[in-house]
Design a protein around this motif. Structure first.
Motif, short mmCIF file in Angstrom:
data_model
loop_
_atom_site.label_atom_id
_atom_site.label_comp_id
_atom_site.label_asym_id
_atom_site.label_seq_id
_atom_site.Cartn_x
_atom_site.Cartn_y
_atom_site.Cartn_z
N ARG A 160 0.86 -1.18 0.00
CA ARG A 160 0.00 0.00 0.00
C ARG A 160 0.89 1.23 0.00
N THR A 161 0.47 2.24 -0.75
CA THR A 161 1.26 3.46 -0.91
C THR A 161 0.36 4.66 -0.71
N GLU A 162 0.90 5.68 -0.05
CA GLU A 162 0.16 6.92 0.18
C GLU A 162 1.15 8.07 0.23
N THR A 163 0.74 9.22 -0.29
CA THR A 163 1.54 10.44 -0.23
C THR A 163 0.87 11.42 0.71
N LEU A 164 1.61 11.89 1.68
CA LEU A 164 1.10 12.78 2.71
C LEU A 164 1.84 14.11 2.63
N TRP A 165 1.08 15.20 2.59
CA TRP A 165 1.65 16.55 2.45
C TRP A 165 1.37 17.34 3.72
N ARG A 166 2.39 18.01 4.22
CA ARG A 166 2.28 18.84 5.41
C ARG A 166 3.13 20.11 5.23
#
Length: 828
Positions: A160-166
């Protein structure tokens, strides 16, 4: 022997050995067995889970190369320290449970053949079921910094892959850690434990997991305002989670918001899968009616429901606090004027709970002659009408409301005792064990504690008696009779003697400390009704004896969980704590460096006053430093300056609400913290002590003892009164409608002045704002002086007069502009 002979033929060469086809078949079976064993070990590690391989972070941008080591260490630290927090039926924090064990990079190295071969053979025995990889990214739009994180499962052959922006890479890595945990929990054995059973095999939202984890951590740090805010965020994402509601109610109990906790527990009790009609019909059935427990729609097997019902009954039984808050408007008529927001909250809770309590407990008042009535109540209609009248807004009497709550508590304990034996035999005790709720404890509460408190409530009514009541306990009760009642509730004396003997021989599990603790609560409650010193001493001896036995029963769970609840928060021990026996027990069990252990009657009031002082002082430090920095940032754009004064007004509004409510509403404190967080960075907040935690009473007593031995209680009381009075002065100075100078009005004036400053020279506006920065910096410094008990109590109102009016400064500087020589440009 035949097996070993066959094995010998397989490994023996020559004419005595086995044939080639048999050898190949055995080799194939051996390889197949190894593959199956390895696959089973992978599945086991995936379910436990076993160690997790956290790869070194990579970067897709040149800016992130220099941060790789630190961010990788942060990710590994967060994953290793993010434990799972199980809920507890007690108003205390349960110890965290470890979840992940991490490994470093274990990739093969092609350049080192010998090392790679050894690592290859070590990989044949699977140790790792999951691998975590991350790549740092950046973009132009906000938020700028991101992390692409991937979780690979060797057992399920997927990822599973996810891109998180902060806003920062640190925040992005923290969010990635929570995302990894949320991805692993539903597919591991952690999903079989509360509060995640409903998410087994589903996609657990990372925001939900992060909010719950942060709330539990904040509770352990006694930052209850932030904890409640995070709990409600989690509940918004999972509104049917029973355990989230119980944790919210437990936190509300710690803040002495017992009326709020009663509403929260009541909402949790309703999550039983029944409609209102089905629930009402079930309450009317007897304990041995098969339809009571075999109803398909009643989720009596749901983990956590009995614990929520138990805490709901206990909060009802604490009528001296719950009924007082229910009737607060009539007990203290000035409460609405002093704290309108809290009074409005109590009124809304009464409107919501009154029909629910009438629907659930109208059967308890039938055939009774309650206080204020001359004839018994017959029929459902009259019972409902009486309850609605006594619990309504127009007629609130604390003694009658307390009597109703005690009746409801006794009924809840009876209903709970009817369900508990069936649940003991039908559910798996090793998987769904009740935390803090045993059969002996339940009998003690049903047969002794609840009837004793009901007798106390009856004694406090107008006539001192109620006709038709089936309660056979009197008030006050003799110590000998009460002890017999307690021993009878614990079980038959023959069986009890046998089990105690077996426990001494280590042949029987020790008695849980909850049983001893509940017995001590019974004896402590009975002390309130006795004026005879000898009888009070006898009851104190019995209560302290049970507490000493509880401390010996379980040394690992009792002390860290129950210390604060036992010494300060539990209302059952209010009559026992000043007794010499309890003080000696406290000094022996919880050694302390301060000799003065005399506690005030309202411990949370002293804690809340100190907390308000710390919160407002920290906010004042942050804003003082912020205005000092803003003065150095000039010249600045007009829209930036206008935003400064807009945020300044919002901070003053938060300060005014906290000062006006004096710590009675946690939402005001949480809103102030959110506003200050939006202005300052985390480093400045930590430097100024924000967010502050609710101080413990013991720490306040230690500090007071250091200044004056033997007078800690009086000193703490004087400190609370001083802070309360100064908060009242602060509230009037900020929000009084007829005040000559108010920071709220000044902030609005500055916003309007900056918006309409287009015709003024730029250097005039910048010089005026420079003066305003100095004025607000001095005002916040005066607020800190105002909250210091040793400083002037009128320091802040006097400092408000130094806030210059923007129009006057504008006109003054504009006149100076005409006298400035040509070509002159101010450095400011």
């Amino acid at each position: 022997m035949a097996f070993f002979e066959g094995a010998e033929r397989i490994v023996t060469w020559g004419k005595d050995g086995a044939g080639l086809s048999l050898r190949l078949l055995c080799l194939l079976l051996l390889i197949l067995s190894f593959v199956m064993l390895r696959r089973w070990m992978l599945q086991r590690n995936a379910y436990k889970p076993g160690p997790v391989d956290v790869q070194h972070l990579a970067s897709s941008t040149a800016e992130g190369e220099e941060h790789l080591e630190g961010l990788t260490a942060q990710l590994r630290k967060q994953l290793s320290e993010t434990n799972l927090y199980p809920p507890s039926a007690l108003p205390a924090e349960s110890p965290a449970e470890n979840f992940l064990d991490l490994l470093g990079d274990i990739d093969l190295e092609p350049k080192k053949l010998g090392t790679s071969i050894l690592r290859l053979f070590s990989r044949l025995r699977p140790k790792v079921a999951y691998a975590v990889r991350g790549v740092l990214r950046a973009r132009e739009q906000e938020p700028v910094f991101g992390v692409t994180v991937t979780v690979t499962s060797y057992a399920m052959r997927g990822s599973r892959t996810e891109t998180l922006w902060r806003k920062t890479w640190e925040d992005a890595v923290q969010a990635a850690g929570y995302w990894v945990m949320a991805a692993l929990v539903p597919v591991t054995q952690a999903s079989r434990r509360a509060p995640w059973q409903e998410w087994r095999g589903r996609n657990l939202q990372p925001e939900l997991f992060a909010a719950y984890q942060q709330a539990r951590e904040l509770c352990q740090e006694r930052q209850f305002d932030d904890a409640l805010d995070r709990y409600y965020t989690a509940l918004r994402l999972d509104p049917t989670n029973l355990h989230l509601r119980t944790q919210i109610a437990g936190t509300q109990e710690k803040l002495w918001l017992h009326l709020d906790a009663l509403e929260t527990y009541h909402g949790a009790v309703l999550l039983d899968g029944q409609s209102r009609e089905q629930r009402s019909a079930r309450l009317g059935r007897g304990p041995w009616n098969p339809r009571r427990s075999l109803s398909k729609r009643y989720r009596w097997w749901r983990n956590g429901l009995l614990e929520a019902r138990f805490r709901y009954a206990v909060v009802l039984g604490m009528a001296e606090r719950t009924a007082h808050q229910w009737c607060r408007s009539t007990v203290d008529p000035t409460d609405y004027r002093r704290c309108p927001r809290r009074a409005h909250t109590r009124r809304e809770i009464r409107k919501s709970l009154t029909p629910a309590l009438v629907e659930r407990y109208w059967r308890t008042v039938i055939y009774l002659t309650p206080p204020g009535e001359k004839e018994p109540i017959y029929g459902e209609k009259k019972a409902r009408a009486w309850l609605e009248r006594e619990l309504g807004e127009d007629r609130l009497d604390q003694r009658t409301v307390s009597f109703i709550f005690q009746l409801a508590c006794e009924e809840e304990m009876y209903q709970l005792a009817c369900d508990y034996p069936v649940l003991r035999f039908l559910r798996n005790p090793s998987r769904r064990r009740s935390r803090g709720l045993t059969w002996t404890s339940l009998r003690l509460n049903r047969d002794v504690w609840a009837p004793l408190r009901l007798a106390w409530a009856v004694q406090q009514t107008e006539r001192g008696r109620v006709k038709g009541l089936r309660n056979d306990l009197s008030w006050p009760m003799e110590p000998k009779d009460l002890r017999k009642r307690v021993e009878r509730a614990r079980g038959r004396w023959i069986w009890r003697g046998m089990t105690e003997q077996f426990r001494n021989w280590k042949l029987w599990p020790p008695r849980p400390w909850q049983d001893r603790y509940n017995a001590a609560c019974v004896y402590a409650v009975a002390m309130t009704g006795h004026e005879d010193k000898q009888k009070r001493d006898d009851l104190a001896a019995l209560a302290v004896g049970e507490l000493e036995a509880a401390t010996r029963a379980d040394l690992t769970s009792f002390h860290p969980i129950m210390r604060s609840w036992l010494l300060t928060e539990d209302p059952d021990f209010e009559g026992l704590r000043p007794h010499d026996r309890f003080i000696r027990f406290e000094r022996e069990t919880y050694p302390h460096d301060a000799p003065d252990r005399d506690r005030p009657q309202r411990p949370l009031w002293a804690e809340m006053m100190a907390y308000d002082q710390q919160l407002l002082d920290g906010a004042a430090q942050v804003m003082e430093h912020t205005w000092r920095l803003r003065g150095k940032l000039l010249p600045a754009e007009s829209h930036v300056i206008a935003q400064w004064f807009v945020t300044e007004k919002s901070v003053w509004q938060g300060v005014h609400r906290v000062a006006a409510n004096q710590g009675r509403d946690w939402r005001d404190r949480a809103k102030l913290l959110q506003t200050v967080r939006a202005i300052a960075d985390s480093a400045l907040l930590a430097k100024c002590g924000l967010p502050s935690k609710l101080p413990e009473l013991d720490d306040l007593l230690d500090e007071a003892t250091w200044f004056g031995a033997g007078a800690a209680k009086d000193s703490l009381t004087e400190f609370g009164q001083c802070i309360e009075e100064r908060l009242r002065i602060l509230s009037r100075a900020i929000g009084a409608p007829n005040a000559a100078v108010s920071p709220l009005r000044r902030s609005d004036q500055w916003v309007e002045a900056v918006k309409h400053s287009g015709t003024s020279p730029n250097f005039v506006m910048q010089a005026a704002v420079q003066q305003a920065c100095a004025d607000y910096e001095a005002t916040w410094r005066a607020l800190r002086d105002q909250l210091d008990p040793e400083d002037d109590e009128l320091a802040f109102p006097r400092a408000l007069h130094s806030l210059h009016e923007p129009d006057g400064v504008w006109r003054f500087l504009a006149t100076l502009r005409t006298r400035v020589p040509a070509g002159f440009r101010p450095t400011s």
